[in-house]
Write a protein that holds these residues in place. Structure first.
Motif, PDB file in Angstrom:
ATOM      1  N   UNK A  52       0.833  -1.201   0.000  1.00 45.38           N
ATOM      2  CA  UNK A  52       0.000   0.000   0.000  1.00 45.38           C
ATOM      3  C   UNK A  52       0.872   1.256   0.000  1.00 45.38           C
ATOM      4  N   UNK A  53       1.952   1.231   0.757  1.00 46.52           N
ATOM      5  CA  UNK A  53       2.851   2.387   0.809  1.00 46.52           C
ATOM      6  C   UNK A  53       3.485   2.659  -0.555  1.00 46.52           C
ATOM      7  N   UNK A  58      -4.756   0.019  -3.444  1.00 50.11           N
ATOM      8  CA  UNK A  58      -5.389   1.189  -2.838  1.00 50.11           C
ATOM      9  C   UNK A  58      -5.901   0.831  -1.437  1.00 50.11           C
ATOM     10  N   UNK A  59      -6.500   1.816  -0.775  1.00 56.83           N
ATOM     11  CA  UNK A  59      -6.953   1.643   0.606  1.00 56.83           C
ATOM     12  C   UNK A  59      -8.038   0.571   0.684  1.00 56.83           C
ATOM     13  N   UNK A  60      -8.958   0.568  -0.297  1.00 58.26           N
ATOM     14  CA  UNK A  60     -10.023  -0.432  -0.316  1.00 58.26           C
ATOM     15  C   UNK A  60      -9.454  -1.848  -0.362  1.00 58.26           C
ATOM     16  N   UNK A  61      -8.536  -2.056  -1.272  1.00 60.58           N
ATOM     17  CA  UNK A  61      -7.895  -3.371  -1.413  1.00 60.58           C
ATOM     18  C   UNK A  61      -7.132  -3.738  -0.139  1.00 60.58           C
ATOM     19  N   UNK A  62      -6.465  -2.762   0.437  1.00 65.79           N
ATOM     20  CA  UNK A  62      -5.731  -2.998   1.684  1.00 65.79           C
ATOM     21  C   UNK A  62      -6.672  -3.461   2.786  1.00 65.79           C
ATOM     22  N   UNK A  63      -7.774  -2.732   2.969  1.00 62.40           N
ATOM     23  CA  UNK A  63      -8.729  -3.081   4.026  1.00 62.40           C
ATOM     24  C   UNK A  63      -9.331  -4.461   3.794  1.00 62.40           C
ATOM     25  N   UNK A  64      -9.660  -4.778   2.542  1.00 61.80           N
ATOM     26  CA  UNK A  64     -10.248  -6.075   2.231  1.00 61.80           C
ATOM     27  C   UNK A  64      -9.269  -7.207   2.542  1.00 61.80           C
TER      28      UNK A  64
END
Length: 73
Positions: A52-53, A58-64
């Motif tokens: 992610x960094x 993206x943030x969505x993919x990271x959270x999922x």
């Protein structure tokens, strides 16, 4: 006879030198190996954060993916 003993002891430290070099090399290798393998601690979550960094996800993919890794709470 005293001078013979003196010259023998003067040269004896040279015999220690190769052994000390080997011991120093082994210690240096140990420090390097420990440093290399301890950086890998963190597992999949750290890899996910690094991706992610770097902008690979993206943030969505990271959270999922984080939710998948952590499982149901």
């Amino acid at each position: 006879m005293g001078s013979d003993m003196g010259s023998m002891f003067e040269m004896s430290w040279w015999m220690w030198f190769p052994g000390l070099l080997v011991i120093g090399a082994l210690i240096a290798f140990g420090v390097w190996a420990v440093g290399r393998f301890t950086r890998q601690i963190g597992g999949p979550r750290r890899i996910l954060e690094e991706r992610m960094a770097r902008g690979e996800i993206d943030v969505e993919e990271f959270e999922r993916r984080r939710a998948t890794l952590e499982g149901p709470r």
